[in-house]
Write an enzyme that holds these catalytic residues in place. Sequence first.
Site, short mmCIF file in Angstrom:
data_model
loop_
_atom_site.label_atom_id
_atom_site.label_comp_id
_atom_site.label_asym_id
_atom_site.label_seq_id
_atom_site.Cartn_x
_atom_site.Cartn_y
_atom_site.Cartn_z
CG HIS A 36 -18.78 13.44 36.06
ND1 HIS A 36 -18.78 14.30 35.10
CD2 HIS A 36 -18.11 12.71 34.99
CE1 HIS A 36 -19.22 13.62 33.76
NE2 HIS A 36 -18.70 12.62 34.25
CG ASP A 151 -16.37 11.68 31.76
OD1 ASP A 151 -15.12 11.82 30.99
OD2 ASP A 151 -16.73 11.01 31.96
CG HIS A 420 -20.25 10.93 29.04
ND1 HIS A 420 -21.17 12.04 30.02
CD2 HIS A 420 -19.31 10.46 29.71
CE1 HIS A 420 -20.46 11.69 30.83
NE2 HIS A 420 -19.33 11.28 30.90
#
Length: 1032
Positions: A36, A151, A420
């Site tokens: 990630h 996420d 995000h």
Amino acid sequence: MGPLHWLPLLGQLLLLRPLAAHSAGPIQAFVVPHSHMDVGWVYTVQESMRAYAANVYTTVVAELTRRQHRRFIAVEQEFFRLWWDGVASEKQKHQVRQLLDEGRLEFVLGGQVMHDEAVTHLDDQILQLTEGHGFLYETFGIRPQFSWHVDPFGASATTPTLFALAGFNAHLISRIDYNLKDAMQEAQGLQFVWRGSPSLLEQQEIFTHTMDRYSYCTPSHISFSNRSGFYWNGVAVFPEPPPDGVYPNMSEPVTPTNIHLYAEALVANVKQRAAWFRTPHVLWPWGCDKQFFNASVQFDNMDPLLEYINNRTAQYGVSVRYATLSDYFQALHALNMTWDTRDHHDFLPYSSEPQQAWTGFYTSRSTLKGLARHASSMLYAGESMFTRYMWPEPHGTVDPTWALQQLQQLRWAVSEVQHHDAITGTESPKVSNMYVEHLRTGILGVHKLMASIALDRPPVSDTEKGPMGYFASVYNPLAWKITTIVTLTVAFPNVSVTDELGHPVSAQIQNSTKDPSAYDLLILATIPGLSYRHYKVRHTRGDQADTEEHAAPMASTLKYSLKLRNQTSQGGRFLVPVTNDCYTLLFDQETNMLHSIQERQSNHTVLMSQEFLEYHANGDVKQGPISDNYLFAPNDSAKPAWEAVGMEMVVGQLATDIRQYFYRNITDQDYIYAIHSRLAHVRPSPSGELLCQRIEQQYHVGPLELNREAILRTSSDLNSQQILYSDNNGYQMQQRPYKAFKSNPIARNYYPMVQSAFIEDDKSRLVLLAERAHGVSSQESGQVEVMLHRRLWNNLAWDLNYNLTLNDTSVVHSELWLLLGSKPIATALRPRSGVALQHRPVVLFRELTDEEALIHRPKNRQAVALPHNLHLQILSIPGWNYSRNHAQQLKNLRREHLRRSTQADRADLAHSCGDFSPSQQATCGHQKKPQVNLQRVLLRLHHLYEAGEDPTLSQPATVDLKVALQGLGSVVAVEERSLTGTWDKQMLQRWHWRTKTGHLRGHPTSLCESPGDTIITVYPKEIRTFFIYFQQ
């Protein structure tokens, strides 16, 4: 305590018995390696590339090449593109292509970033997906078919619709409310078919997998070690990788003495997760934030562990394998099971614990949110202006290559900030500064491009003094004729305004609210779709009568004395009316506050007041829950933030402005809050309807005191019963009834408002439209409150370590438009007005230095006009050079790959770029960019209304593109594409998932039109994308 808190204990017992809910065979665990990689958050993109991101791709490619059974999924494209263009050698590029061909490396999602779902606008989500997908298709000929939205802080119902339109076969989410996730786990309901749009139904449904409570990270706790488990490369180190290769918190290596312990821990977790799903297939993500920067040590430890488990499948009841997301979903799809469906409701807001409502980020860093949306609007206008400049032929001296570079720079910046941990305001200050720098640089470039097209020379700022005045070109980026008031800031009070034909133009001059030494010039402009109006703004001699010049009249200003907050009104006996043909606003002279609004068409009056309040936040974790970038945890109900209010009215022929100034203390010289309301004095003509029927409000908020969260509360006598409606990403509305939570009820009843929100009763609807995202709530009937600004600090170690305390000392200048009317009127106005607020006319200045100077202006070609229920979502020249035909695109790529491989062998370029000097590294590994395609025009149309929402505007919209676009030339070919342009719509066949509710088909678009037909019909809420080709 949630219903599933006993499951960790059950997980220890699952090793001892088979799962009755599954088949007799072993559970199949699909181990999906991933990293990630936040495009920002705590560290800048450049810092992340240096510390770990480049090493992820370098080492993963090497390790996948070493062992045939290994797999990896890559998600966001920004880091990968930086690695591909600036780091990767030709040998590594060859390996990437081979791994993609073999399906061992898979791109999922494929956007520039993993965008937020709560506070991003639909247009910008599509942009960042299009940017990433275009690169992947042009470079590799691949098109991602699965999402990986692990996420974002809550899940919007817009997302499944967009991903279906992009051609995805399955969607994956993770962060949803903890209570709901627990209940879904217990009911084995984490997988379903999501019909995100009530108007599109099955047409754009998508199978959705919700990650269980462990989310996208590998469970880190292992009972036999005090280190984290399964993270053998440890934790990334900034700013540079450690020279000895030893990282903090490296997991204990797998050895013959502990491999059985690792195996038991992994198997126990797989079985625990299997109990939460209906199939024997378990998705087991292996990775987490900033992982796989040393893929060698990762795979070298996991390889023997998987082999050990597979050799004991009969004992453990589990088999394991490396997998891509495609491997997992293909296995799931092959089961041909029947799935539950979910309707168009979203998963917002998101709470991770009872006192942790992730609703603060709806407002965090409001200035960045506003800049991001402004950049998006500037890009939207620049795209269509450049397209009109190029077709049917260029009509100036602008270099198309340079022009596309300016547009591409802003496309990248706007895409990046949708991440995000970007537009959400949840990043560190230095990362926020990075986003701002990229956005401002991109805006400046596109502004120069637009000025070069419209003015044929560089622009001047709107406060720069010219001896004679200015030329102003005003561009309408919408595909509708609009009537609006354009506000310019000028240096002198005596001005005349004429149009391109020399005719006087309705205008008004008044003192500026931005600069006390300047003046605001209001011009009434009516502009056809995708067209210009040009104005000459001349400095007149105020002391001489000039019959040839018509000076703009100066508005008169009425000032009212300061009033205390607790001053009572005499029952509304001293009310001051402000009126146009649509509304009468009444202000109380005794309080300087709004008293009521009369909607003149229905002659219905709604009592209404507005004031600023503040929630007080706790900054000490020892004293209770805290608010931060993410979380909203107020101590109590909001308190009034002011003691006195002043008011002035600026009354003119075009508009009346009501300016209210709120002071924290009556002795303060500077106000802390302000509302500037504007009511336009225009008749509700077809093009002026939207202008008459809105009340424009601009706000000044701050600087705030520490640990304050500022709201604007609008209170009315509407019997709304605490039911709020707010939008998902400017696409569709969600009903938000107040929920009486036992813990943290204020924060958990906050929702994102990206573009609109409203409350209503059986007589009237009050609509709020926004030009940036805010948090919004209705805590009482007839009330709607909008959070405008936050300034926070707390002593939580995690926040302090990463500098995520949101000590935002800025002053926020935001804007809302208010609409009030009966439900039919408000329903018709809301979608179009929201688009009009988002895409206001762009004003470009040029200094007027010669009294006889002629206005240089592009010839106003035929306007582009669409029906009022149809929005031109994009008109651009993307520049991608991939073939329209997929087979031809793959053939072209193979030929180019072969050519470059031959060149690389001859030049001995198989070495790493790191082996060369800095000057050589600048070009090593850089693939020559293909010639940009200037002939292909991207067109996207969006039907703004839901089915059945309005008797007229909810009807399908039929358009002949040959007629609508004739101002750009003669249309010779129309090709419908997927949302991001990489699929020929005729060739796109998405997977079908069986559902319990059967078939609820959407609109039969494909049955109504022939491929290439220029007459198209767009049904309610449809978004249709086309490539348009014009006669050269």
